[in-house]
Design a protein around this motif. Structure first.
Motif, PDB file in Angstrom:
ATOM      1  N   SER A   2       0.804  -1.223   0.000  1.00 52.65           N
ATOM      2  CA  SER A   2       0.000   0.000   0.000  1.00 52.65           C
ATOM      3  C   SER A   2       0.840   1.278   0.000  1.00 52.65           C
ATOM      4  N   ARG A   3       2.165   1.143  -0.006  1.00 52.74           N
ATOM      5  CA  ARG A   3       3.033   2.324   0.078  1.00 52.74           C
ATOM      6  C   ARG A   3       2.907   3.189  -1.178  1.00 52.74           C
ATOM      7  N   VAL A   4       2.985   4.501  -0.979  1.00 54.44           N
ATOM      8  CA  VAL A   4       3.051   5.453  -2.085  1.00 54.44           C
ATOM      9  C   VAL A   4       4.504   5.832  -2.295  1.00 54.44           C
ATOM     10  N   ASN A   5       4.990   5.605  -3.494  1.00 56.01           N
ATOM     11  CA  ASN A   5       6.383   5.884  -3.834  1.00 56.01           C
ATOM     12  C   ASN A   5       6.668   7.379  -3.696  1.00 56.01           C
ATOM     13  N   THR A   6       7.674   7.730  -2.897  1.00 55.76           N
ATOM     14  CA  THR A   6       7.987   9.136  -2.640  1.00 55.76           C
ATOM     15  C   THR A   6       8.665   9.809  -3.820  1.00 55.76           C
ATOM     16  N   VAL A   7       9.114   9.030  -4.806  1.00 55.14           N
ATOM     17  CA  VAL A   7       9.753   9.597  -6.002  1.00 55.14           C
ATOM     18  C   VAL A   7       8.737   9.760  -7.126  1.00 55.14           C
ATOM     19  N   SER A   8       7.989   8.702  -7.423  1.00 60.36           N
ATOM     20  CA  SER A   8       7.063   8.729  -8.555  1.00 60.36           C
ATOM     21  C   SER A   8       5.657   9.166  -8.174  1.00 60.36           C
ATOM     22  N   GLY A   9       5.316   9.072  -6.879  1.00 60.61           N
ATOM     23  CA  GLY A   9       3.966   9.380  -6.435  1.00 60.61           C
ATOM     24  C   GLY A   9       2.962   8.272  -6.695  1.00 60.61           C
ATOM     25  N   THR A  10       3.438   7.124  -7.184  1.00 61.23           N
ATOM     26  CA  THR A  10       2.565   5.999  -7.515  1.00 61.23           C
ATOM     27  C   THR A  10       2.486   5.026  -6.347  1.00 61.23           C
ATOM     28  N   ARG A  11       1.283   4.602  -6.016  1.00 64.61           N
ATOM     29  CA  ARG A  11       1.142   3.559  -5.008  1.00 64.61           C
ATOM     30  C   ARG A  11       1.736   2.275  -5.574  1.00 64.61           C
ATOM     31  N   TYR A  12       2.451   1.534  -4.740  1.00 68.41           N
ATOM     32  CA  TYR A  12       3.081   0.304  -5.211  1.00 68.41           C
ATOM     33  C   TYR A  12       2.069  -0.634  -5.869  1.00 68.41           C
ATOM     34  N   SER A  13       0.897  -0.737  -5.307  1.00 64.49           N
ATOM     35  CA  SER A  13      -0.122  -1.630  -5.865  1.00 64.49           C
ATOM     36  C   SER A  13      -0.585  -1.194  -7.248  1.00 64.49           C
ATOM     37  N   ASP A  14      -0.288   0.039  -7.637  1.00 67.88           N
ATOM     38  CA  ASP A  14      -0.670   0.570  -8.942  1.00 67.88           C
ATOM     39  C   ASP A  14       0.517   0.738  -9.878  1.00 67.88           C
ATOM     40  N   ASP A  15       1.677   0.244  -9.490  1.00 66.50           N
ATOM     41  CA  ASP A  15       2.911   0.502 -10.241  1.00 66.50           C
ATOM     42  C   ASP A  15       3.172  -0.628 -11.241  1.00 66.50           C
ATOM     43  N   PRO A  16       3.080  -0.353 -12.539  1.00 72.79           N
ATOM     44  CA  PRO A  16       3.328  -1.407 -13.532  1.00 72.79           C
ATOM     45  C   PRO A  16       4.772  -1.887 -13.554  1.00 72.79           C
ATOM     46  N   ALA A  17       5.698  -1.121 -12.988  1.00 77.13           N
ATOM     47  CA  ALA A  17       7.102  -1.554 -12.971  1.00 77.13           C
ATOM     48  C   ALA A  17       7.300  -2.793 -12.104  1.00 77.13           C
ATOM     49  N   ILE A  18       6.349  -3.073 -11.230  1.00 82.14           N
ATOM     50  CA  ILE A  18       6.385  -4.297 -10.433  1.00 82.14           C
ATOM     51  C   ILE A  18       5.726  -5.409 -11.244  1.00 82.14           C
ATOM     52  N   LEU A  19       6.497  -6.455 -11.533  1.00 77.82           N
ATOM     53  CA  LEU A  19       5.957  -7.585 -12.278  1.00 77.82           C
ATOM     54  C   LEU A  19       5.151  -8.497 -11.366  1.00 77.82           C
ATOM     55  N   ALA A  20       5.698  -8.757 -10.160  1.00 79.60           N
ATOM     56  CA  ALA A  20       5.031  -9.705  -9.262  1.00 79.60           C
ATOM     57  C   ALA A  20       5.472  -9.459  -7.834  1.00 79.60           C
ATOM     58  N   TRP A  21       4.624  -9.854  -6.910  1.00 77.02           N
ATOM     59  CA  TRP A  21       4.965  -9.936  -5.490  1.00 77.02           C
ATOM     60  C   TRP A  21       5.381 -11.367  -5.177  1.00 77.02           C
ATOM     61  N   GLU A  22       6.452 -11.510  -4.419  1.00 71.74           N
ATOM     62  CA  GLU A  22       6.937 -12.820  -4.010  1.00 71.74           C
ATOM     63  C   GLU A  22       6.800 -12.949  -2.498  1.00 71.74           C
ATOM     64  N   LEU A  23       6.163 -14.031  -2.046  1.00 76.73           N
ATOM     65  CA  LEU A  23       5.922 -14.188  -0.612  1.00 76.73           C
ATOM     66  C   LEU A  23       7.217 -14.249   0.186  1.00 76.73           C
ATOM     67  N   MET A  24       8.178 -14.994  -0.328  1.00 78.69           N
ATOM     68  CA  MET A  24       9.438 -15.193   0.388  1.00 78.69           C
ATOM     69  C   MET A  24      10.469 -15.744  -0.596  1.00 78.69           C
ATOM     70  N   ASN A  25      11.691 -15.337  -0.452  1.00 78.47           N
ATOM     71  CA  ASN A  25      12.751 -15.976  -1.215  1.00 78.47           C
ATOM     72  C   ASN A  25      13.013 -17.364  -0.638  1.00 78.47           C
ATOM     73  N   GLU A  26      12.607 -18.369  -1.400  1.00 73.41           N
ATOM     74  CA  GLU A  26      12.891 -19.782  -1.131  1.00 73.41           C
ATOM     75  C   GLU A  26      12.390 -20.325   0.206  1.00 73.41           C
ATOM     76  N   PRO A  27      11.076 -20.261   0.438  1.00 75.30           N
ATOM     77  CA  PRO A  27      10.534 -20.943   1.617  1.00 75.30           C
ATOM     78  C   PRO A  27      10.836 -22.435   1.529  1.00 75.30           C
ATOM     79  N   GLN A  28      11.219 -23.015   2.656  1.00 73.83           N
ATOM     80  CA  GLN A  28      11.601 -24.425   2.678  1.00 73.83           C
ATOM     81  C   GLN A  28      10.437 -25.300   3.154  1.00 73.83           C
ATOM     82  N   ILE A  29      10.578 -26.594   2.915  1.00 78.97           N
ATOM     83  CA  ILE A  29       9.508 -27.522   3.250  1.00 78.97           C
ATOM     84  C   ILE A  29       9.508 -27.833   4.746  1.00 78.97           C
TER      85      ILE A  29
END
Length: 307
Positions: free
Chosen positions: A192-219
């Motif tokens: 939900s953060r608003v980028n202080t440089v671009s003014g774009t909310r992260y959830s609305d930013d096309p530069a983000i391809l995907a959200w990742e829950l965690m780098n390499e969660p283990q079993i």
């Protein structure tokens, strides 16, 4: 110079799309991004970021994986850890590190590049899931053997002890509500953060391809462990999808545990992008001292076998 306006990367079936055309990802890890992007301080090096992005783009890289998470310890400076940390304690953030993340995301359209943004890390070098457990239990992390750059020595202990400790982040019912309250709060803070440089909310930013829950969660072994990991993935991914209907969501999972665990980690309907990291050297498939092509061929065969 006017920057190009990025479009959201979307998905149709197994095909990623950009502006309704097939989009093939060629990516690289760039974990240090938010620290290098800080406006000032010893970690700041924005000129390097611009050089790196230009170089990566020239080599055909169109996506970088970056962290939007790093955690400090209540026990002081730790070995093999990113500093300064984004989260100093649960819910307490370093605004300068957040500003570094803002700045990096705002640069990506200049290079026709996207970011997969990881919201946590299983491994030691950012604090990650183990640090959440440490906060919840007020205990020290049982690090595996690793290099301490401050003391210039190898130190640490049993690798399995580290895995068992870190798995408590999503598998220990006594602390699950606590660790997940902090983690979900972090997700909400970032998405939900608003980028202080671009003014774009992260959830609305096309530069983000995907959200990742965690780098390499283990079993977590056993039927109960399978259910607990699946629950954590589904709960977390559904939260992100409620906050952000635009972006793809992935787990950050490895491939070493085979098809069954791949299916478990991708069973949630809220997971919209597959992840299966493949590390042939780390897992012993590739022998860097073998001058022949044998271990290369073996590594390729293992990768194809998994597919």
């Amino acid at each position: 110079m006017t920057q190009p306006t990025p479009q959201f990367v979307t998905r149709r079936g197994a095909q990623l799309l950009l502006d309704n055309q097939p989009f093939v990802v060629s990516g690289a890890n760039y974990w240090q991004a938010m620290n290098l992007g800080m406006p000032s301080g010893p970690s700041s090096n924005r000129a390097r970021v611009l050089r790196d992005l230009a170089d990566l783009s020239s080599r055909g890289i169109n996506m970088i994986r970056i962290l939007a998470a790093s955690e400090a310890s209540q026990f002081g400076k730790q070995p093999d850890r990113m500093y300064p940390a984004l989260m100093q304690a649960p819910g307490q953030y370093d605004d300068e590190v957040f500003a570094g993340l803002d700045w990096v995301l705002a640069q990506l359209p200049r290079f026709n590049m996207y970011a997969t943004v990881s919201l946590n890390n299983y491994w030691t070098w950012s604090g990650g899931a183990a640090q959440y457990v440490s906060w919840a239990t007020d205990t020290r992390i049982p690090y595996p053997v690793q290099w301490d750059p401050v003391r210039q020595v190898f130190e640490g202990g049993d690798y399995q002890a580290y895995l068992d400790y870190t798995n408590r982040f999503y598998a220990d019912p006594q602390i699950y509500n606590t660790t997940q309250r902090w983690y979900r709060s972090h997700i909400e803070r970032v998405v939900s953060r608003v980028n202080t440089v671009s003014g774009t909310r992260y959830s609305d930013d096309p530069a983000i391809l995907a959200w990742e829950l965690m780098n390499e969660p283990q079993i977590v072994e056993g039927p109960a462990g399978e259910k607990q990991v699946a629950r954590w993935i589904d709960d977390s991914a559904r939260l992100i999808s409620e906050l952000d209907p635009h972006h793809l969501i992935t787990t950050g999972a490895e491939s070493k545990n085979g098809r069954d665990w791949f299916r478990i980690m991708h069973g949630s309907p809220a997971i919209t992008l597959a992840s299966c990291h493949f590390w042939p050297l780390n897992w012993g498939y590739y022998n860097s001292t073998d001058p022949s092509s044998a271990s290369v061929d073996y590594s390729i065969a293992k990768m194809r076998d998994f597919k």
